[in-house]
Design an enzyme around this catalytic site. Structure first.
Site, PDB file in Angstrom:
ATOM      1  N   ASP A 232      40.647  56.848  26.585  1.00 29.42           N
ATOM      2  CA  ASP A 232      42.140  57.049  27.386  1.00 29.42           C
ATOM      3  C   ASP A 232      42.231  59.274  27.228  1.00 29.42           C
ATOM      4  OD1 ASP A 232      44.662  56.969  27.479  1.00 29.42           O
ATOM      5  OD2 ASP A 232      44.264  55.763  25.077  1.00 29.42           O
TER       6      ASP A 232
ATOM      7  N   GLU B 154      39.926  50.336  25.632  1.00 33.15           N
ATOM      8  CA  GLU B 154      40.737  49.926  26.668  1.00 33.15           C
ATOM      9  C   GLU B 154      40.689  49.443  27.622  1.00 33.15           C
ATOM     10  OE1 GLU B 154      44.491  52.767  28.758  1.00 33.15           O
ATOM     11  OE2 GLU B 154      42.190  53.493  28.170  1.00 33.15           O
TER      12      GLU B 154
ATOM     13  N   LYS C 142      36.311  52.512  29.827  1.00 35.08           N
ATOM     14  CA  LYS C 142      37.614  53.665  30.392  1.00 35.08           C
ATOM     15  C   LYS C 142      38.185  54.178  29.121  1.00 35.08           C
ATOM     16  CE  LYS C 142      42.199  52.218  31.772  1.00 35.08           C
ATOM     17  NZ  LYS C 142      42.673  54.133  31.458  1.00 35.08           N
TER      18      LYS C 142
END
Length: 349
Positions: A68, A208, A66
């Site tokens: 960011d 993250e 993931k």
């Protein structure tokens, strides 16, 4: 017994020694009939990930890191390249390196879905560094440090491929943006591992979280559950409704006062007094002082030396959980979200 990852943890943060690549695309046989072309959508509704507490199980799920940053769609046409935010705003001029790389892609028309990020020294995406490279919230600086982590393909070589399954779209994307590249557009690689194992490794590396995607799903706009996000730490958007003054803190900000949504109303959820540096605090103070109001938009209880503002700014806040009375625990400020990014405010249930 869970299946161990095929690759050691380190390739999560850098190119693997032997990157996975798609088979080379064969040239089209001129003798074959050409399929009719589909009109390119002027703006595609992007697929969004649904938040879950644990990774899903099953062979149909593919996993990625993931990232960011800012969600972008890159449109390549014979007339040029457009880079649109999730809200439909044209940010082509703000990402010149990504735009230049898109022009070099070996295809005449395409729409790539991805995340614009800036990497830190450990190879992790850093939202604060991305904002700084763009001149802060509302800034108009062009970021030459930002790269696009491409993770899906919506339109390819004259054909709308949203109805095809993810595995086929990924195959085409990997042929267009090979794994292990170092250019301004890079492939967000699938990591072949058990979801729980990958989440643990991602969290150990300070990432993250991870994204899970159904390999058999078509590309559908909205949050339909085909994509899931599992976070290592909780991080969400909250409306800034004021700040408490302090002579000892950067920008004179002792603590930001925050609110979440509950139905059609805002609800006070506490404050945050960490995560600022001198620059971010000064930018925050300048933005907030344009929005000062006499009475608070939300009942915050009795606050001394508080300045209240219209709830128009959305702060990205990292936090450790909630208290029994719905206040944030161990909150830390990460940055302001852009209006063009369709910043979402956390909703209490």
């Amino acid at each position: 017994m869970t299946k161990p990852p095929r690759k050691p943890p380190q390739p999560l943060l850098g190119a693997a020694d032997v990157p996975i690549r798609s088979k080379p695309r064969r040239r089209r046989d001129p003798a074959q009939p050409q399929l009719p072309l589909d009109p390119m959508p002027a703006r595609a509704d992007l697929c969004l990930a649904l938040l879950k507490s644990r990774p899903p199980k099953g062979p149909q799920w593919a996993f990625e890191v993931k990232w960011d940053g800012y969600r972008l769609a890159v449109y390549k046409e014979p007339s040029g390249v457009r880079i649109l935010t999730r809200g439909g705003h044209d940010w082509t001029d703000r990402f010149p390196a990504i735009a230049a790389e898109a022009r070099r892609l070996p295809v005449s028309t395409a729409i790539l879905d991805g995340e614009a990020i800036v990497l830190d020294e450990q190879g992790r995406s850093d939202f604060g560094k991305l904002q700084k490279s763009l001149g802060g919230r509302g800034g108009n600086r062009a970021s030459r440090d930002a790269i696009l982590m491409a993770f899906d393909l919506i339109y390819f070589d004259g054909h709308d491929i949203r109805a095809t399954e993810l595995s086929s779209r990924r195959h085409l994307l990997e042929g267009l943006v090979p794994a292990g590249g170092e250019e301004a557009i890079r492939l967000s690689e699938e990591i072949e591992a058990d979801g729980d194992t990958l989440l643990r490794i991602a969290c150990e590396h300070g990432l993250e979280g991870i994204i899970a995607k159904d390999r058999n799903s078509p590309y559908r706009g909205g949050r339909g559950g085909e994509w899931l996000k599992i976070k290592c730490v909780q991080s969400d958007g909250f409306a800034i409704i004021g700040y408490e003054k302090s002579t000892a803190s950067f920008g004179g900000i002792g603590r930001l006062l925050l609110a979440a949504r509950k139905g059609n109303e805002f609800v006070y959820v506490g404050g945050v007094g960490t995560g600022f540096n001198e620059r971010s605090a000064a930018e925050l103070r300048e933005e907030m002082d344009k929005l000062i109001i006499r009475k608070p938009a939300v009942n915050t209880g009795r606050k001394r030396d508080a300045v209240f503002v219209r709830p128009e700014l959305v702060a990205e806040i990292q936090y450790g959980g909630w208290t029994h009375d719905d206040k944030l625990r161990h909150a830390s400020y990460k940055g302001l979200r852009e209006e063009q990014d369709m910043a979402e405010i956390y909703e209490l249930t």
